[in-house]
Design a protein around this motif. Structure first.
Motif, short mmCIF file in Angstrom:
data_model
loop_
_atom_site.label_atom_id
_atom_site.label_comp_id
_atom_site.label_asym_id
_atom_site.label_seq_id
_atom_site.Cartn_x
_atom_site.Cartn_y
_atom_site.Cartn_z
N ASN A 188 -10.44 53.88 141.79
CA ASN A 188 -11.91 52.91 141.70
C ASN A 188 -12.68 53.01 140.54
O ASN A 188 -13.77 52.43 140.16
N SER A 189 -11.92 53.64 139.39
CA SER A 189 -12.57 53.53 138.03
C SER A 189 -12.18 52.36 137.17
O SER A 189 -11.53 51.54 137.62
N PHE A 190 -12.77 52.52 135.92
CA PHE A 190 -12.45 51.30 135.19
C PHE A 190 -11.08 51.40 134.47
O PHE A 190 -10.33 50.35 134.69
N PHE A 191 -10.69 52.41 133.98
CA PHE A 191 -9.28 52.43 133.42
C PHE A 191 -8.34 53.44 134.03
O PHE A 191 -7.17 53.61 133.56
N GLY A 192 -8.67 53.89 135.28
CA GLY A 192 -7.79 54.96 135.97
C GLY A 192 -7.93 56.20 135.57
O GLY A 192 -7.04 57.10 135.75
N PHE A 193 -8.92 56.60 134.71
CA PHE A 193 -9.12 57.98 134.35
C PHE A 193 -10.64 58.39 134.70
O PHE A 193 -11.26 57.47 135.45
N GLU A 194 -10.93 59.84 134.89
CA GLU A 194 -12.22 60.03 135.43
C GLU A 194 -13.29 59.87 134.15
O GLU A 194 -13.78 60.85 133.65
N LEU A 195 -13.42 58.67 133.61
CA LEU A 195 -14.32 58.27 132.45
C LEU A 195 -15.06 57.19 132.84
O LEU A 195 -14.49 56.22 133.40
N ASN A 196 -16.26 57.01 132.22
CA ASN A 196 -17.18 55.92 132.41
C ASN A 196 -17.69 55.70 131.12
O ASN A 196 -18.23 56.66 130.49
N PHE A 197 -17.80 54.22 130.98
CA PHE A 197 -18.85 54.03 129.85
C PHE A 197 -20.29 54.50 129.83
O PHE A 197 -20.73 54.79 130.92
N ILE A 198 -20.87 54.86 128.62
CA ILE A 198 -22.30 55.09 128.62
C ILE A 198 -23.12 54.05 129.06
O ILE A 198 -23.00 52.76 128.05
#
Ligand code: NAP
Length: 557
Positions: A248-258
């Motif tokens: 459910n992320s943006f790019f398929g990683f455990e990362l989110n924009f600031i």
């Protein structure tokens, strides 16, 4: 539903899968073991692995964190496999995929060493005929092109390449026995993600290395290392959570924009954030930076400035440093290479940088080396790290002819035409996995691969349950989708780079943004595809009749 209940077909196979990489292997498993289909898989190589079978150049390793660069569909597999490093090397990923092939008993249904050369749709029987370079001619109801996004090597037509007396290699067609650079004068052409991994490794072994750079790249440290067993244990305990978050992320990683504009920060505040992302290493700097980085040139400049300062601080010779500083495109609009001692390598005495814009471009390859800017650089080995005919190349190479004998290459001469990046009008039952106009290369690939394979599996299940024979995109839905993909990309800075995302690396290729940058990320794209299926496959035609027409005619009955 069992196989006996399916619509009758005289096809040799229910489904033919092309390619035994991450996507083809899972497709074979899913269609065969979940739906009970009679499936065969053609693979050009002599083993499984796809990208990881072919790309064996020095330094080849994954740029995604290993704990999420893997299949997540099988809970036991997630628990039993242990990755040794944050970014595993090519041979470790290949060992993983071989393990999966054994575990899911895939090999009996894979035909190795066979390259698909033609796929032709028969309007009468509505079956596909698939031909291979080894003389096979077989028919199938469904064809799934799991051919990879970056699998068609781009070997530019350098004048004189054939005259070179030494050896040359394209990085994606690397000899299995390896290449010994000891005491050799080596030239590397290209400075993309591949070359950024290979250059530091080759420089350690070669007598002398000359790097031929056309466009410098922004690099961020990978910060590879052994996986801490405690962290690995904690991730395994939380794999359900990890899986949901990456899906459910943006790019398929455990990362989110600031969630903030960089322009609304103080220099001290943003420097602290940049330092944090730089120290973490990996894709965070690129994919989890301030939210306006991909949209505002002014914001992008602030972020790019940090990386430019890092290059100038790392490279000792200021003239060389200036050549390595990107100046012609916004940061992040080319694929982010992750590096380990890349810029440091240019401080070594045995490494020379030849930059196209300041020293002159490559003019020709001579029997003894490379001539650039009027000067000949003598070489024993040339490493061609010039990338791929991305996304469309592998599909165009399949010799696809759809309804009425229409060639995919003709239909796509001005760029790919798909709906959701999954199917195309006029090419029934020909599914693409992580093809153009889907999130694909803008995501952590296994996440997008699993989503496509699962969507295709459910689509075929639906067709069989409803006794539907063919599915394809409607021309209208396709037209709208193509326009939507272009519109979204046009609102970002991405078109400002001469990147392979834009098709700009291949001469004569139409210039357009090839993957789909979903405004809601891969999670949003997944939801969109699922909702379309739930609404009875809106935008698709079954057996030549659009879903709206089917619903209307059923209602009239
Ligand atoms: P690439 O990013 O397309 O880089 C090719 C390089 O060759 C560029 O520097 C390009 O210059 C140069 N080049 C191309 N044609 C040339 C010509 N005619 N003359 C001189 N220079 C030329 O290819 P890549 O490095 O193989 O990477 C492709 C993609 O594969 C990556 O972006 C990434 O998605 C994937 N990859 C992944 C990993 C990983 O995950 N571990 C590792 C490697 C690659 P220009 O920039 O001027 O075009």
């Amino acid at each position: 539903m069992t196989n006996q209940q399916q619509p009758k077909s005289n096809a040799d196979f229910d489904a033919i899968v092309i390619g035994a990489g991450f996507s083809g292997m899972y497709t074979l498993h899913s269609l065969r073991d979940k739906l009970g289909l009679n499936v065969t898989l053609f693979e050009a190589g002599n083993g499984v692995g796809g990208t990881w079978y072919w790309n064996r150049y020095p330094g080849a390793r994954c740029d995604s964190d290993s704990y999420i660069y893997c299949y997540t569909f099988d809970k036991n597999l997630l628990q039993e496999w242990n990755w040794s490093e944050r970014y595993p090397e090519q041979d470790e990923i290949l060992r993983y995929l071989e393990h999966c092939a054994e575990r899911f008993e895939l090999k009996p249904d894979i035909q190795f060493g066979k390259r698909v050369v033609a796929i032709t749709f028969d309007d009468e029987t509505t079956l596909w005929t698939v031909r291979t370079d080894k003389g096979d001619t077989v028919t199938s109801r469904y064809v799934i092109a799991a051919v990879g996004s970056l699998s068609t090597a781009n070997v530019p037509p350098f004048k004189g390449l054939g005259s070179f007396k030494g050896k040359w290699y394209h990085t994606s067609q690397w000899p299995h026995e390896g290449v010994d650079f000891t005491a050799k004068r080596v030239g590397v052409i290209g400075t993309g993600a591949t070359a950024v991994q290979a250059i530091p490794e080759i420089a350690q072994q070669a007598k002398h290395l000359t790097v031929f750079q056309r466009t410098p790249n922004f690099c961020v440290p990978a910060r590879n290392g052994k996986v801490d067993p405690e962290i690995s244990k904690a991730r395994k305990a939380d794999y359900n959570g990890v899986r949901e978050r990456i899906k459910n992320s943006f790019f398929g990683f455990e990362l989110n924009f600031i969630p903030k504009s960089v322009l609304q920060t103080t220099p001290e505040e943003r420097e602290k954030e940049f330092d944090r992302m730089w120290d973490d290493g990996g894709f965070g700097f690129w994919l989890a930076n301030y939210q306006d980085m991909f949209f505002s040139k002014e914001a992008n400049d602030v972020i790019a400035d940090y990386l430019k300062r890092k290059i100038r601080a790392t490279v000792n010779d200021p003239v060389v440093a200036e050549k390595l500083v990107p100046k012609t495109y916004p940061y992040g609009t080319k694929r982010q290479p992750l590096d380990t001692n890349y810029f440091e390598t240019f401080n070594k005495k045995n490494v020379l940088l030849v930059d196209a814009s300041t020293d002159g471009p490559i003019e020709e390859i001579t029997p003894n080396g490379i001539r650039a800017g009027g000067k000949e650089y003598p070489l024993d080995i040339i490493v061609i790290a010039t990338g791929f005919d991305a996304l469309t190349g592998p599909l165009k190479n399949l010799g696809i002819k759809g309804r009425g004998g229409k060639a995919l290459t003709d239909e796509w001469k001005d760029g790919p035409l798909t709906y959701l990046g999954l199917l195309a009008a006029g090419f029934p039952n020909l599914f693409m996995i992580t093809g153009p106009q889907s999130p694909s290369v803008l995501s952590n690939m296994p996440v997008s691969i699993e989503q496509h394979v699962e969507w295709i599996t459910e689509c075929i299940r639906y067709m069989r349950e409803h006794k539907l024979t063919t599915i394809e995109a409607t021309p209208q839905a396709q037209e709208q989708w193509v326009a939507h993909v272009a519109e979204i990309a046009g609102a970002t800075l991405m078109p400002q780079a001469n990147s392979w995302y834009m098709g700009a690396n291949i001469s004569g290729k139409s210039r357009q943004f090839l993957p789909y940058l979903c405004p809601e990320g891969v999670g949003g794209y997944r939801k969109k595809c699922a909702e379309i299926a739930e609404r009875g496959y809106e935008g698709f035609m079954f057996d030549g009749v659009s879903r709206t027409e089917t619903t209307e005619s059923r209602a009239a009955e």
